[in-house]
Write an enzyme that holds these catalytic residues in place. Structure first.
Site, PDB file in Angstrom:
ATOM      1  N   SER A 126       0.824  -1.211   0.000  1.00 12.40           N
ATOM      2  CA  SER A 126       0.000   0.000   0.000  1.00 12.40           C
ATOM      3  C   SER A 126       0.856   1.258   0.000  1.00 12.40           C
ATOM      4  O   SER A 126       1.946   1.279   0.576  1.00 12.40           O
ATOM      5  CB  SER A 126      -0.893  -0.016   1.249  1.00 12.40           C
ATOM      6  OG  SER A 126      -1.513   1.235   1.439  1.00 12.40           O
ATOM      7  N   THR A 128       0.385   3.574   1.686  1.00 10.71           N
ATOM      8  CA  THR A 128       0.395   4.073   3.065  1.00 10.71           C
ATOM      9  C   THR A 128       1.811   4.024   3.649  1.00 10.71           C
ATOM     10  O   THR A 128       2.134   4.740   4.582  1.00 10.71           O
ATOM     11  CB  THR A 128      -0.624   3.281   3.911  1.00 10.71           C
ATOM     12  OG1 THR A 128      -0.999   4.044   5.041  1.00 10.71           O
ATOM     13  CG2 THR A 128      -0.128   1.933   4.324  1.00 10.71           C
ATOM     14  N   TYR A 151      -2.082  -0.926  10.942  1.00 17.88           N
ATOM     15  CA  TYR A 151      -2.350  -1.523   9.604  1.00 17.88           C
ATOM     16  C   TYR A 151      -1.193  -1.187   8.661  1.00 17.88           C
ATOM     17  O   TYR A 151      -0.577  -2.087   8.082  1.00 17.88           O
ATOM     18  CB  TYR A 151      -3.664  -1.006   9.009  1.00 17.88           C
ATOM     19  CG  TYR A 151      -3.696  -1.172   7.509  1.00 17.88           C
ATOM     20  CD1 TYR A 151      -3.468  -0.077   6.667  1.00 17.88           C
ATOM     21  CD2 TYR A 151      -3.859  -2.419   6.933  1.00 17.88           C
ATOM     22  CE1 TYR A 151      -3.427  -0.238   5.298  1.00 17.88           C
ATOM     23  CE2 TYR A 151      -3.825  -2.587   5.561  1.00 17.88           C
ATOM     24  CZ  TYR A 151      -3.608  -1.479   4.746  1.00 17.88           C
ATOM     25  OH  TYR A 151      -3.554  -1.638   3.385  1.00 17.88           O
ATOM     26  N   LYS A 155       2.051  -3.560   6.760  1.00 13.61           N
ATOM     27  CA  LYS A 155       2.478  -3.581   5.352  1.00 13.61           C
ATOM     28  C   LYS A 155       3.991  -3.353   5.266  1.00 13.61           C
ATOM     29  O   LYS A 155       4.694  -4.028   4.526  1.00 13.61           O
ATOM     30  CB  LYS A 155       1.742  -2.502   4.542  1.00 13.61           C
ATOM     31  CG  LYS A 155       0.281  -2.782   4.300  1.00 13.61           C
ATOM     32  CD  LYS A 155       0.058  -4.063   3.516  1.00 13.61           C
ATOM     33  CE  LYS A 155      -1.412  -4.329   3.266  1.00 13.61           C
ATOM     34  NZ  LYS A 155      -1.647  -5.648   2.638  1.00 13.61           N
TER      35      LYS A 155
END
Ligand code: WQD
Length: 344
Positions: A126, A128, A151, A155
């Site tokens: 991601s 992110t 979260y 990743k």
């Protein structure tokens, strides 16, 4: 054609990727535990491709059950790993559940790869990991920032686990795909996003507001340093995104990588603001969206969009669908879900 194991294949991006893999001629085995999806998605996939994928209801936290899938399907040539918890806000409330599920699942898969001689691994990562980037558009060598949620941290840690796992396993081949903001649904409206409860993400909240499930949309801040004050993201059509996975699987299986561990940003290369999304939705659907501006959401970045040059060149892939077509596909899916609920 090789058999591809897709974990989380009844999820939002997973199901769209299964459709594209099947349509590209791959045999697909799905592993899923339905923690964020349901069995009907398998029928949706079959209604599009005419072929129900092989399916194993397995929780990847169960090492024995995970190994059992590799025993049962000896022809697995590559793995696409989607299965993970992915709600940013929920990860703040339940960090240990996120670390256990997302990391243990990955570790069991990597152990199974070693044990059963599967070398090709495509990881769903991601954008992110970039946090609030210093430079825009974001390239793959932009610094990975401290994650703003457990979260996002799972990743980042997963990518590090993959890199470390490759050292004693030089036969492993890995591609990490860093998604920007996946939105929309298959044009058939037979599969799409199934948010559980109140949607965290913008587009499903817009379609639920449009259909009357939500009273109004909250726009999280219009005081950002952007042209219209609302935050900017790179919204990529989920079918375009799925097609990038098919290209990446081909790259792995054909041994076309420039190095055994590669990372690609998957976006459109264009940023759009929240207000631009709202206006594009209203224009293409003719449905007005009630909204009010509220405070910024904790953890949101101001603006992020991808430099997609590396994926365009190396994967010979480019996001093609226009934002209005994508938003219309999300709306058609919402209407399909609504019609299904009303007919029971
Ligand atoms: C987009 C924009 C919000 C909802 C997250 C994850 C990312 C990936 C995609 C999993 C932001 C604004 C949103 C609403 C709003 N998920 N917004 N009102 O936060 O960019 O990314 O989803 O892989 O990892 O971080 O996506 O859709 O939540 O928000 O104003 O009700 O819409 O502030 O600017 P985000 P999003």
């Amino acid at each position: 054609m090789a058999t591809v194991l897709v974990t989380g294949g009844t999820g939002y991006i997973g199901s769209h990727t299964v459709v594209e893999l099947q349509e590209a001629g791959f045999e697909v085995v799905i592993i899923d535990n339905f923690s964020n999806s349901n069995r009907e998605v398998l029928d949706g996939i079959a209604s599009i491709t005419g072929k129900k994928p092989m399916f194993e209801e397995v929780d990847l936290r169960d090492r024995k059950a995970t190994y059992g899938v590799f025993e049962k399907y000896p022809g697995i040539g590559a793995i696409v790993h989607f299965a993970a918890f992915k709600a940013v806000g929920e990860s703040v409330e339940k960090p240990l559940a996120y670390y256990e599920n997302n990391l243990l699942s990955l570790i069991h898969l990597l152990e199974a790869m070693k044990r059963y001689g599967v070398n090709n691994f495509l990881f769903s990562s991601s954008c992110t990991v970039y946090g609030e980037p210093e430079q825009l558009p974001v390239t793959e060598d932009a610094p990975v920032k401290k994650a703003s949620s457990p979260y996002g941290n799972t990743k980042q840690i997963s990518e590090e686990i993959l890199q470390d796992a490759m050292v004693p396993n030089p036969e492993f081949r890995v591609i990490c795909l860093r998604y920007f903001n996946p939105i929309g649904a298959h044009p058939s409206a037979k599969i799409g996003e199934l948010p559980v409860g109140i949607p965290n993400n913008l587009v499903p909240f817009i379609t639920q507001t449009a259909i009357g499930i939500r009273d109004q949309l909250n726009v999280f801040g219009d005081d950002y340093n952007t042209p219209d004050g609302s935050a900017i993201r790179d919204y990529i059509n989920v079918v375009d995104l799925a097609r990038a996975h098919v290209a990446a699987i081909g790259r792995l299986l054909d041994g076309k990588q420039r190095s055994p561990f590669e990372v690609f940003n998957l976006g459109t290369g264009k940023g759009l603001s929240v207000f631009e999304i709202i206006h594009a939705f209203e224009k293409v659907t003719g449905v007005k969206i009630r909204y009010r501006v509220t405070n910024r959401r904790e953890g949101d970045v101001e603006q992020v969009w991808a430099d997609t040059g590396l994926a365009n060149r190396e994967l010979d892939w480019k996001a093609e669908k226009h934002i209005e077509e994508t938003l219309l596909s999300a709306w058609n899916w919402e209407k399909f879900l609504h019609a299904k609920k009303s007919t029971g």
